[in-house]
Design a protein around this motif. Structure first.
Motif, PDB file in Angstrom:
ATOM      1  N   VAL A 618       0.860  -1.188   0.000  1.00  0.00           N
ATOM      2  CA  VAL A 618       0.000   0.000   0.000  1.00  0.00           C
ATOM      3  C   VAL A 618       0.895   1.237   0.000  1.00  0.00           C
ATOM      4  N   ARG A 619       0.625   2.158  -0.926  1.00  0.00           N
ATOM      5  CA  ARG A 619       1.375   3.419  -1.008  1.00  0.00           C
ATOM      6  C   ARG A 619       0.602   4.504  -0.264  1.00  0.00           C
ATOM      7  N   ILE A 620       1.287   5.237   0.618  1.00  0.00           N
ATOM      8  CA  ILE A 620       0.627   6.263   1.445  1.00  0.00           C
ATOM      9  C   ILE A 620       1.531   7.486   1.564  1.00  0.00           C
ATOM     10  N   ASP A 621       0.958   8.596   2.021  1.00  0.00           N
ATOM     11  CA  ASP A 621       1.795   9.747   2.380  1.00  0.00           C
ATOM     12  C   ASP A 621       1.878   9.848   3.898  1.00  0.00           C
ATOM     13  N   HIS A 622       2.537  10.880   4.392  1.00  0.00           N
ATOM     14  CA  HIS A 622       2.840  10.966   5.822  1.00  0.00           C
ATOM     15  C   HIS A 622       1.613  11.256   6.687  1.00  0.00           C
ATOM     16  N   ASN A 623       0.477  11.646   6.092  1.00  0.00           N
ATOM     17  CA  ASN A 623      -0.724  11.950   6.871  1.00  0.00           C
ATOM     18  C   ASN A 623      -1.688  10.767   6.986  1.00  0.00           C
ATOM     19  N   ASP A 626      -2.472   9.399  10.602  1.00  0.00           N
ATOM     20  CA  ASP A 626      -3.126  10.434  11.392  1.00  0.00           C
ATOM     21  C   ASP A 626      -4.559  10.656  10.919  1.00  0.00           C
ATOM     22  N   THR A 627      -4.762  10.629   9.608  1.00  0.00           N
ATOM     23  CA  THR A 627      -6.114  10.842   9.069  1.00  0.00           C
ATOM     24  C   THR A 627      -7.046   9.724   9.492  1.00  0.00           C
ATOM     25  N   TYR A 628      -6.558   8.508   9.438  1.00  0.00           N
ATOM     26  CA  TYR A 628      -7.398   7.356   9.804  1.00  0.00           C
ATOM     27  C   TYR A 628      -7.304   7.011  11.290  1.00  0.00           C
ATOM     28  N   GLN A 629      -6.515   7.796  12.027  1.00  0.00           N
ATOM     29  CA  GLN A 629      -6.395   7.646  13.484  1.00  0.00           C
ATOM     30  C   GLN A 629      -5.966   6.227  13.874  1.00  0.00           C
ATOM     31  N   ILE A 630      -4.928   5.775  13.214  1.00  0.00           N
ATOM     32  CA  ILE A 630      -4.350   4.453  13.483  1.00  0.00           C
ATOM     33  C   ILE A 630      -3.033   4.675  14.213  1.00  0.00           C
ATOM     34  N   PRO A 631      -2.863   4.142  15.412  1.00  0.00           N
ATOM     35  CA  PRO A 631      -1.648   4.435  16.192  1.00  0.00           C
ATOM     36  C   PRO A 631      -0.416   3.663  15.721  1.00  0.00           C
ATOM     37  N   ILE A 632       0.719   4.310  15.802  1.00  0.00           N
ATOM     38  CA  ILE A 632       2.013   3.658  15.591  1.00  0.00           C
ATOM     39  C   ILE A 632       2.431   3.045  16.923  1.00  0.00           C
ATOM     40  N   VAL A 633       2.676   1.727  16.944  1.00  0.00           N
ATOM     41  CA  VAL A 633       2.975   1.047  18.213  1.00  0.00           C
ATOM     42  C   VAL A 633       4.463   0.935  18.464  1.00  0.00           C
ATOM     43  N   SER A 634       5.256   1.147  17.430  1.00  0.00           N
ATOM     44  CA  SER A 634       6.705   1.092  17.615  1.00  0.00           C
ATOM     45  C   SER A 634       7.354   1.921  16.516  1.00  0.00           C
ATOM     46  N   GLY A 635       8.465   2.613  16.858  1.00  0.00           N
ATOM     47  CA  GLY A 635       9.135   3.430  15.854  1.00  0.00           C
ATOM     48  C   GLY A 635       8.396   4.733  15.643  1.00  0.00           C
ATOM     49  N   ARG A 636       8.400   5.201  14.409  1.00  0.00           N
ATOM     50  CA  ARG A 636       7.806   6.504  14.108  1.00  0.00           C
ATOM     51  C   ARG A 636       6.949   6.438  12.850  1.00  0.00           C
ATOM     52  N   ASN A 637       6.210   7.512  12.644  1.00  0.00           N
ATOM     53  CA  ASN A 637       5.401   7.676  11.439  1.00  0.00           C
ATOM     54  C   ASN A 637       6.280   8.283  10.338  1.00  0.00           C
ATOM     55  N   PHE A 638       5.790   8.257   9.101  1.00  0.00           N
ATOM     56  CA  PHE A 638       6.470   8.967   8.030  1.00  0.00           C
ATOM     57  C   PHE A 638       6.409  10.468   8.304  1.00  0.00           C
ATOM     58  N   SER A 639       7.427  11.164   7.833  1.00  0.00           N
ATOM     59  CA  SER A 639       7.498  12.617   8.034  1.00  0.00           C
ATOM     60  C   SER A 639       7.786  13.293   6.694  1.00  0.00           C
ATOM     61  N   GLU A 640       7.137  14.434   6.480  1.00  0.00           N
ATOM     62  CA  GLU A 640       7.391  15.170   5.238  1.00  0.00           C
ATOM     63  C   GLU A 640       8.773  15.806   5.237  1.00  0.00           C
ATOM     64  N   ASN A 641       9.423  15.854   6.386  1.00  0.00           N
ATOM     65  CA  ASN A 641      10.743  16.476   6.482  1.00  0.00           C
ATOM     66  C   ASN A 641      11.886  15.503   6.258  1.00  0.00           C
ATOM     67  N   ILE A 642      11.544  14.194   6.091  1.00  0.00           N
ATOM     68  CA  ILE A 642      12.585  13.191   5.868  1.00  0.00           C
ATOM     69  C   ILE A 642      12.410  12.649   4.459  1.00  0.00           C
ATOM     70  N   SER A 647      10.688   7.378  -0.360  1.00  0.00           N
ATOM     71  CA  SER A 647      11.344   6.507  -1.337  1.00  0.00           C
ATOM     72  C   SER A 647      11.743   5.153  -0.783  1.00  0.00           C
ATOM     73  N   THR A 648      12.513   5.104   0.310  1.00  0.00           N
ATOM     74  CA  THR A 648      13.105   3.827   0.714  1.00  0.00           C
ATOM     75  C   THR A 648      12.734   3.353   2.111  1.00  0.00           C
ATOM     76  N   ASN A 649      11.957   4.115   2.851  1.00  0.00           N
ATOM     77  CA  ASN A 649      11.583   3.680   4.190  1.00  0.00           C
ATOM     78  C   ASN A 649      10.225   2.987   4.175  1.00  0.00           C
ATOM     79  N   PHE A 650      10.051   2.090   5.147  1.00  0.00           N
ATOM     80  CA  PHE A 650       8.820   1.300   5.202  1.00  0.00           C
ATOM     81  C   PHE A 650       8.213   1.361   6.597  1.00  0.00           C
ATOM     82  N   ILE A 651       6.901   1.225   6.637  1.00  0.00           N
ATOM     83  CA  ILE A 651       6.165   0.941   7.869  1.00  0.00           C
ATOM     84  C   ILE A 651       5.404  -0.352   7.639  1.00  0.00           C
ATOM     85  N   ILE A 652       5.460  -1.270   8.591  1.00  0.00           N
ATOM     86  CA  ILE A 652       4.743  -2.539   8.460  1.00  0.00           C
ATOM     87  C   ILE A 652       3.727  -2.662   9.589  1.00  0.00           C
TER      88      ILE A 652
END
Length: 885
Positions: A618-623, A626-642, A647-652
């Motif tokens: 699934v391809r997504i942007d950094h929001n 937050d838009t779907y109000q799904i919590p990140i349980v470990s690590g961090r969310n995507f950021s527009e500043n990184i 391109s090369t980072n993943f969230i699973i």
């Protein structure tokens, strides 16, 4: 000698039975004696085996016209038939209650059954209107995981397969590729300037061969050249009327992203009974400009193309399918990759006429029907007729004693049993005909509801052809005969001496048959009640289930190129209103099917090792989270500043981490390869139900690479009208050429269970109908049984019996039958509903209370049905009944 004779096995009994049935009675004893004598002599001399073989040959040799039983003079004249129908009408008039119950019950059953038959006939007719329907196949493609299990099965294939199939298999006459997509179209004026956008839904790119494969009547233009040149298109007559108000549209132009499309023809809109309904057909050659010719001819990805084959009479689909692995290895193999393509993907052939009811693949042109649904409602239709037929049988056999003198008198003056059977069958057929006439009225009233309920366009006029009329007449006669055959044999079998003396002519067998039929009626009704209750409970569970994301405040729209080019500005304009809480872009929104899969590998030591875990893509942007109000349980969310997040980072998700063998914390920083991209896992998101609850939560990898399809907007529930007005204004500012079309995510979620909701309504309607018909029959039986026992009840009251004991006496048999029906129905309902619930990955657990509730409902209905008659009998003054005896 006689002792030796009987030491052998007797001759075959079935042969003797045949001879007794055919042979004249005056010749039978002599012929059988001779045959048996020769049989035992031959058995003594040559053995039993040969004697038995010879015996039936000798019997067959005797079967000559001279020995046949002479038929009795039982011919039926027209006057006799007329007399039968006259008597039937008089009987109906004398027994108004019984007639009303039979006619109304059978009419309701016929109405339900014929409506179901119309629906089934419509479903079975899909795609059969094509001239070459039996010679058309669709190519489907599946993908296997490394352990050989099925990962994905698509109704679409890559574009490169079509031309190669036509080249490699001589029995394939034509190949037609289509692609369903969405593009923005707008009308233009004489100066080719944009006028207004068109809300286009069913647009397909299609090869010119589509007119060779499918039967598509052309109303304007030349089908051989209409789709030959790039940027040309054809419209259906319905689309021409909808968008232009006329079918005279050849030569007009439409605009899409600086490209002008010329309308070169008009075709007749596809009928409802088609698995795809294109409003626009665009020349396939246009894609050479949009996607590139190499991608179309040699691409093995992009599995979004429907590929259809027209084959000759010698085509053997099983033989061709067996050659597909070699075909794939021959064309798809890569010298740098030792793994054969046939080890992880394959092609299959699907007959065109089986797509609608037998295809539930991961990608379809439209939502299909389901053959299991057809089986269910077909069985319901049959059960409705059975219940109504059982009513007729029960009431006819119960009232048999009132006709015993009539039958006895007819037999005494020379009536044959065949004539009596025909008389009673004529009564049941006439009654079925009256019920049919009433059902026609009910069908005409119910048909609009059926069309709305099932999204059909069925009309009664479709069934006025001679074939249909003859078929309906045959059904009515068959129903009448089947309902009347058993009572006819029972009544015609009365012995005239007993009947004329007024003695009992009924048998225990007929009483047991009535009891068995009542049990069957209520068994069917109880099963349907249980199915209704469990379906309702499961739908409530689906609606109340915590999905792990916000669905009640999210609106989603198509993501366009115009928005993509200026997204930062668009996002700022959109979210400046306080009612807009957030917005995000993605390739998919929750409720969609997860079909994208690029292959996944994880780093072990210094090398990347392919994993058995199938991670959907699934391809997504950094929001997005937050838009779907799904919590990140470990690590961090995507950021527009990184930058690497795009391109090369993943969230699973948690399931992906767990199945790979990582904890949520261990997953952070791990190297992951998804498709051709090698990157780092920067976050683990909490599991949520991306797909429907039919599916389990599967491993998903989210990444920020662009190519988005959907725009999701989180709005305030308190300011929904203002939010929509603001969204429309911003949309018109940025995308003036496309209409503002949106969907609420919670409504889309409800559509995931559309078939289950229909099934629930269906069960409620037909369970109520079955109970009503069964209760009507039970009321008739209770009425007649009470009338037969009025003297017994009166005597009991004179002897001091209380009203309670009389009510118990008159009701206990029926209650026992309903109790037995519950015992029979419960395991049947448990089996079928367990199978149905197993189609959901998440479902309720059935409990005894549901079954008890169904039983209590049935007993209450039974009590209400019979109470009016039993109470009336119990309260009757015995002097009124006994004063004439």
């Amino acid at each position: 000698m006689s002792k030796r004779k009987f030491s052998y096995q007797p001759p075959p009994r079935w042969v003797d039975k045949l001879l007794r049935h055919l042979c004249a009675p005056e010749l039978l004893e002599e012929i059988l004696g001779d045959l048996h004598e020769r049989y035992y002599l031959r058995a003594k001399r040559e053995g039993e085996a040969k004697a038995r073989r010879t015996y039936w040959q000798e019997v067959l040799a005797y079967l000559r016209p001279a020995i046949f039983r002479r038929p009795s003079n039982t011919s039926i004249s027209n006057d006799m038939l007329k007399n039968y129908f006259t008597l039937a009408l008089r009987l109906f008039a004398r027994n108004k209650l019984t007639t009303a119950i039979n006619v109304l019950g059978l009419a309701l059953a016929l109405t339900g059954s014929l409506l179901i038959a119309m629906f089934i006939q419509d479903e079975l007719s899909y795609d059969r209107y094509h001239k070459n329907a039996d010679h058309i196949y669709r190519v489907t493609r599946d993908f296997l995981s490394s352990d050989g299990s099925l990962a994905l099965h698509l109704g679409h294939t890559a574009p490169g397969f079509g031309p190669r199939l036509a080249n490699d298999f001589p029995d394939i006459l034509e190949v037609a590729r289509i692609w369903h997509t969405n593009i923005t179209l707008g009308t233009v004026d004489e100066n080719r300037s944009f006028q207004e956008s068109l809300n286009v839904e069913n647009l397909y790119y299609a090869e010119p061969s589509v007119f060779e494969v499918f039967t598509i009547p052309i109303l304007a233009g030349d089908f051989e050249t209409a789709l030959e040149n790039p940027f040309t298109m054809m419209l259906s007559d319905a689309a021409a009327e909808k968008y232009f108000g006329t079918q005279d549209v050849v030569g007009k132009q439409l605009l899409s992203q600086d490209n002008y499309f010329e309308i070169t023809g008009v075709y007749e809109a596809f009928p409802t009974q088609s698995h795809w309904h294109p409003d626009f057909l665009v020349a396939f050659s246009t894609l050479n400009t949009i996607l590139g010719q190499e991608r179309l001819e040699a691409g093995w990805g992009d599995n979004v193309f429907g590929t259809y084959l027209l084959v000759n009479d010698e085509f053997d689909p099983r033989r061709v399918e067996a050659q597909f692995p070699d075909f794939l290895d021959r064309h798809m193999s890569n010298p740098d990759v030792p793994v054969k393509p046939s080890s992880w993907t394959n092609l299959y052939l699907q007959p065109l006429t089986s797509i609608h009811l037998h295809s539930q693949l991961d990608a379809e042109e439209e939502a299909n029907g389901n053959i299991n649904y057809i089986y269910i409602i077909g069985a319901i239709g049959v059960f409705l007729l059975l219940i109504a037929g059982f009513n007729f049988i029960n009431l006819s056999t119960a009232r048999a004693t009132t006709r015993s003198k009539e039958v006895g008198l007819r037999k005494a003056i020379g009536a044959f049993r065949q004539q009596l059977i025909l008389q009673h069958l004529s009564e049941s057929v006439l009654l079925a005909f009256f019920a049919f006439l009433l059902s026609v009225v009910l069908i005409s009233l119910a048909l609009p509801w059926l069309n709305e309920f099932a999204d059909k366009t069925i009309e009664l006029s479709q069934y006025t052809t001679p074939t249909a009329v003859l078929g309906v007449i045959a059904i009515i006669v068959l129903v009448g005969i089947l309902a009347g055959i058993y009572p006819a044999f029972i009544i015609s079998g009365f012995r005239p001496v007993l009947a004329l003396k007024g003695r009992s002519v009924t048998t225990r067998q007929s009483g047991r048959v009535r009891q068995a039929l009542v049990v069957v009626q209520f068994t069917v009704s109880i099963v349907m009640i249980i199915a209704t209750l469990i379906t309702y409970q499961q739908l409530t569970f689906l609606n109340d289930q915590e999905l792990g994301y916000a669905k009640d405040q999210v609106i989603f729209l198509s993501y366009t190129d115009e928005i993509d080019e200026r997204f930062e500005t668009f996002y700022h304009e959109l979210t400046e209103h306080p009612a807009i809480l957030n917005a995000t872009r993605s390739s998919l929104v929750p409720t969609a099917r997860l079909t994208a899969y690029q292959g996944t590998a994880v780093q072990q030591g210094d090398s990347m090792v392919t994993t058995d875990v199938i991670m959907k893509d699934v391809r997504i942007d950094h929001n997005y989270f937050d838009t779907y109000q799904i919590p990140i349980v470990s690590g961090r969310n995507f950021s527009e500043n990184i930058g690497s997040d795009d391109s090369t980072n993943f969230i699973i998700n948690e399931t992906a981490a767990r199945m790979v063998g990582w904890t949520n914390e261990e997953a952070i920083g791990q190297t992951l390869k998804n498709g051709r991209t090698i990157g780092t896992v920067v976050g683990v998101v909490q599991d949520f139900h991306f797909e429907s609850l039919h599916q389990p939560i599967v491993p998903v990898v989210f990444h920020g690479q662009h190519m988005f399809n959907e725009l999701s907007v989180l709005v305030s529930k308190d300011d929904m009208p203002e939010a929509l007005a603001h969204m429309e204004a911003v949309w018109e500012q940025f995308v003036p050429q496309q209409s503002f079309d949106y969907l609420f995510l919670n409504e889309h979620y409800q559509q995931l269970y559309h078939s289950e909701q229909k099934q629930s309504k269906l069960f409620i309607i037909f369970a109520g109908l079955a109970i009503l018909i069964a209760a009507m029959g039970l009321f008739g039986l209770a009425t007649f049984s009470t009338l037969q026992r009025t003297k017994e009840v009166s005597i009991r009251k004179v002897l001091g019996a209380p009203i309670g004991s009389i009510l118990k006496l008159l009701s206990k048999e029926v209650f026992w039958l309903v109790f037995i029906a519950n015992l029979v129905a419960w395991p049947i309902a448990w089996y079928f509903m367990r199978e149905w619930l197993s189609s959901f990955a998440y479902h309720i657990e059935m409990n005894l209370l549901t079954y008890l509730a169904a039983g209590i409902v049935t007993l209450v209905i039974t009590l209400i049905t019979i109470s009016s008659q039993t109470i009336k009998a119990a309260l009757t003054n015995p002097a009124t009944i006994l004063r004439n005896d």
